[in-house]
Design a protein around this motif. Structure first.
Motif, PDB file in Angstrom:
ATOM      1  N   ALA A  92      63.700 -22.930 -20.268  1.00 28.88           N
ATOM      2  CA  ALA A  92      63.196 -23.495 -19.014  1.00 28.88           C
ATOM      3  C   ALA A  92      63.530 -22.578 -17.838  1.00 28.88           C
ATOM      4  CB  ALA A  92      63.774 -24.885 -18.784  1.00 28.88           C
ATOM      5  N   ALA A  93      64.741 -22.040 -17.838  1.00 29.14           N
ATOM      6  CA  ALA A  93      65.149 -21.125 -16.769  1.00 29.14           C
ATOM      7  C   ALA A  93      64.316 -19.846 -16.795  1.00 29.14           C
ATOM      8  CB  ALA A  93      66.635 -20.801 -16.887  1.00 29.14           C
ATOM      9  N   SER A 130      60.417 -16.498 -14.379  1.00 34.58           N
ATOM     10  CA  SER A 130      59.188 -15.698 -14.541  1.00 34.58           C
ATOM     11  C   SER A 130      58.122 -16.134 -13.540  1.00 34.58           C
ATOM     12  CB  SER A 130      58.639 -15.838 -15.959  1.00 34.58           C
ATOM     13  OG  SER A 130      59.559 -15.331 -16.890  1.00 34.58           O
ATOM     14  N   CYS A 131      57.961 -17.431 -13.396  1.00 38.09           N
ATOM     15  CA  CYS A 131      56.991 -17.947 -12.427  1.00 38.09           C
ATOM     16  C   CYS A 131      57.385 -17.563 -11.003  1.00 38.09           C
ATOM     17  CB  CYS A 131      56.844 -19.457 -12.554  1.00 38.09           C
ATOM     18  SG  CYS A 131      56.016 -19.960 -14.070  1.00 38.09           S
ATOM     19  N   LEU A 132      58.675 -17.636 -10.706  1.00 39.11           N
ATOM     20  CA  LEU A 132      59.165 -17.253  -9.383  1.00 39.11           C
ATOM     21  C   LEU A 132      58.809 -15.802  -9.077  1.00 39.11           C
ATOM     22  CD1 LEU A 132      60.875 -17.813  -6.809  1.00 39.11           C
ATOM     23  CD2 LEU A 132      62.880 -17.124  -8.149  1.00 39.11           C
ATOM     24  N   PHE A 175      59.854 -24.138 -10.156  1.00 35.25           N
ATOM     25  CA  PHE A 175      60.654 -25.235 -10.700  1.00 35.25           C
ATOM     26  C   PHE A 175      59.793 -26.187 -11.517  1.00 35.25           C
ATOM     27  CE2 PHE A 175      61.417 -29.774  -9.873  1.00 35.25           C
ATOM     28  CZ  PHE A 175      62.540 -29.973 -10.668  1.00 35.25           C
ATOM     29  N   LEU A 176      58.626 -26.547 -11.007  1.00 35.05           N
ATOM     30  CA  LEU A 176      57.748 -27.483 -11.709  1.00 35.05           C
ATOM     31  C   LEU A 176      57.291 -26.916 -13.059  1.00 35.05           C
ATOM     32  CD1 LEU A 176      55.657 -28.898  -8.738  1.00 35.05           C
ATOM     33  CD2 LEU A 176      57.472 -30.059 -10.032  1.00 35.05           C
ATOM     34  N   CYS A 177      57.040 -25.623 -13.109  1.00 34.70           N
ATOM     35  CA  CYS A 177      56.667 -24.988 -14.387  1.00 34.70           C
ATOM     36  C   CYS A 177      57.831 -25.058 -15.373  1.00 34.70           C
ATOM     37  CB  CYS A 177      56.271 -23.534 -14.149  1.00 34.70           C
ATOM     38  SG  CYS A 177      54.783 -23.342 -13.151  1.00 34.70           S
ATOM     39  N   GLY A 178      59.026 -24.749 -14.908  1.00 30.54           N
ATOM     40  CA  GLY A 178      60.205 -24.816 -15.765  1.00 30.54           C
ATOM     41  C   GLY A 178      60.528 -26.236 -16.188  1.00 30.54           C
ATOM     42  N   PHE A 179      60.218 -27.201 -15.332  1.00 26.72           N
ATOM     43  CA  PHE A 179      60.494 -28.600 -15.642  1.00 26.72           C
ATOM     44  C   PHE A 179      59.752 -29.058 -16.894  1.00 26.72           C
ATOM     45  CE2 PHE A 179      59.283 -33.057 -15.507  1.00 26.72           C
ATOM     46  CZ  PHE A 179      60.543 -33.655 -15.500  1.00 26.72           C
ATOM     47  N   VAL A 180      58.522 -28.631 -17.058  1.00 31.04           N
ATOM     48  CA  VAL A 180      57.731 -29.019 -18.227  1.00 31.04           C
ATOM     49  C   VAL A 180      58.436 -28.562 -19.509  1.00 31.04           C
ATOM     50  CG1 VAL A 180      55.532 -28.675 -19.431  1.00 31.04           C
ATOM     51  CG2 VAL A 180      55.556 -29.030 -16.947  1.00 31.04           C
ATOM     52  N   VAL A 181      58.903 -27.331 -19.518  1.00 32.34           N
ATOM     53  CA  VAL A 181      59.632 -26.798 -20.680  1.00 32.34           C
ATOM     54  C   VAL A 181      60.940 -27.556 -20.865  1.00 32.34           C
ATOM     55  CG1 VAL A 181      60.779 -24.740 -21.609  1.00 32.34           C
ATOM     56  CG2 VAL A 181      58.573 -24.524 -20.427  1.00 32.34           C
ATOM     57  N   SER A 182      61.629 -27.796 -19.777  1.00 33.12           N
ATOM     58  CA  SER A 182      62.921 -28.476 -19.817  1.00 33.12           C
ATOM     59  C   SER A 182      62.806 -29.882 -20.404  1.00 33.12           C
ATOM     60  CB  SER A 182      63.498 -28.543 -18.402  1.00 33.12           C
ATOM     61  OG  SER A 182      64.675 -29.303 -18.364  1.00 33.12           O
TER      62      SER A 182
END
Length: 137
Positions: free
Chosen positions: A18-19, A24-26, A45-52
């Protein structure tokens, strides 16, 4: 104790994925979309949240008694709390060190917030429901 170490390992694996997605998105949003880091960070953060959420629900905290929708809401609240702290620290660091320092600031801030995220996940968002039913025998 064995279960806790397995859970900790999954937390690190899923959290790292997730990080990595978040980071990567950042970088993509800053480098290619030319967004300011403090603007790009919430989107990343929202992109990482999906993975998380997906990984933690399926692997780290798979013994939860909550439906995926209940856990989603709780994990989103937990993650938002962690992200709010992340963003405050990130913005303070950007203010002190400048936009060019965003990548190493992100790593430091993420490490600080990671402990809070685990505790909120384990003891609230994915906490195993305890049955409070009493026997009438």
């Amino acid at each position: 104790m064995k279960s806790l170490s397995k859970q900790g390992l999954w937390f690190v694996v899923v959290g790292s994925a997730a990080a990595a997605t978040h980071f990567s998105c950042l970088v993509l949003l800053v480098q290619y979309a030319k967004l300011l880091p403090v603007i790009a960070n919430p989107m990343a953060f929202l992109c990482g949240f999906v993975v998380s959420f997906t990984g933690h629900y399926r692997f780290t905290f798979s013994q939860t008694g909550y439906t995926w929708l209940q856990a989603l809401w709780r994990w989103f609240c937990s993650s938002l709390t962690g992200f709010a702290l992340n963003q405050i620290l990130f913005m303070a660091g950007i203010n002190w060190f400048g936009n060019q320092a965003y990548w190493w600031l992100w790593f430091i801030v993420t490490a600080i917030v990671m402990v809070l995220s685990f505790l909120l996940g384990k003891f609230w968002a994915f906490n195993e429901k305890v049955s409070h039913e009493t026997s009438h025998d």
